[in-house]
Design a protein around this motif. Sequence first.
Motif: not given
Length: 372
Positions: A8-16, A199-206, A225-232
Motif C-alpha cells: 500500500v505504501k508503494e502504491i501511495k508513493n506512486s500515485l503521489r 524500489l530498493l535502490r530508492g530506499e538506499r538513496a533516501a 511487498g514492494k513487488i506487489i505494490g509495483a505490480l498493482v
Amino acid sequence: MIIFNIAVKEIKNSLRDRRSFLFMLALPIVLMLILGTALSNAFDTTLKVKEIQVLYQDNSTGAFSTYFQKVTEEASKSGITFIQATPDQDGKEEVRQNRYDAFVDIGPNGVQLYGSELTSIESNIIQGMLTTVVDKYNVGSELAKVNPAAMQLLGGGGKQDYIQETSLHTLNKPGAMDYYAIAMTSMITLYGAMFALHLLRGERAAHTADRLIAAPISKAQIFIGKIIGALVIQSLYVIILILFSKYVFHANWGDHVGLVTLVLITQVLLAISCGIGVSYMAKSTGSARSIISTAIQIFSVLGGAYFIFDTSDQIVNIITHLSPITWVRIAVTKIIYTGDLSAAIPAIGFNIAVAVIMILISIVSMRKREGL
C-alpha cells in the motif's frame, strides 16, 4: 499484514508522483493518436471499387432464370447493378465503348461473360461472383435429382445452408489504431522496469534502508511487498490505457478483454522483475538506468511498437521474437481477431519464466549483501 502495508505504501508513493503517473499514461496515448492517425492508410488493405454496372441478356428458361433474378436482387445491395439489355442493344459493343463494366449472356447452354481491360478489376469481381452462382446452381440441380424439394434452394426459398464456407485465414485484421493500442500498451509495460529500478535502490538513496532492516521485518517481506505494490500500480496503468483506447479511440480489444489484460499484466511482472534484477547486477544507479533505457528502446523497435517489420524473412522473424513486445502483441492479436485463447499460454509462460529467473537472481544478490 506487513507485506500488505508495504504494498500500500508503494502504491501511495506512486500515485503521489504525478510526473511519472502522467508520463506512463500520456506517452502511449499521444503515440497511439499520432501513429494510429498518420499510418492509418498503411493498415487499410481494402480496395474501393465504384458501383459496377453489368448488362445482361437472359435467353434461358426454367429454374435458372428465376434463380438468376434472385441473384441480381441481392447483388444490387452490394453495389452491383444488373441491367437487362434491350433487343436493339449489342452487349459486346456496349462493353467495348466502356458504357458497362461487363456483359453477361445467359443462354440455354450456359453463361458467357464479356469483360473489358479498361475495367479489369470490376470484370474479375463479376467473374468470381458468376462462377460461384453457377457452381451453386449446379449443386442445387444435382440435389434436386435426389430430392425435388431442394429446388427451393434455386428459387431462393428455404435456408441456403447446403454449402458452408470457412476461411482458414481470417480477413479480420487490426487497423492502425487497433494495432498501436496493443503495441503502445505493451511497450509502456516495459517502463515498469524503470520504476522497479528504484524500489530498493530508492530506499538506499533516501537512507531508509537501514531503518527497514532494523525493523522487525524480514527481507522477504520487504521484497514481496514492494513487488506487489509495483505490480498493482503498473497494472493500473495498463487497465486505464485499455479502457481509454477502447472508449475514446475505439480500438478493438475483442471479446476476451480479461484474458488480454492478464497477458499484459504478466509482462508487467516481467518488467518489474527485470528492473529489480538489473538494479542488483549494475554497479550504480546511472548504469542501471542506462541499461534499462537502452533495452526498452531496442525491444520497442524490434517488437514493432513504432513500425511493422516484414517477418517473411526467417532471420528478421527470429530477431523480432527476441522482444517481449512481439510475444505479447502476437498473442493478443490472435486472441482478439481469431479467438485463439490458447495463444495466451506461450506469452504468459515466457513472461513468467523470465520473471522467475530475474527474481531468483535478485534474491541471491540480496542475500549476499548487507542491507537492501
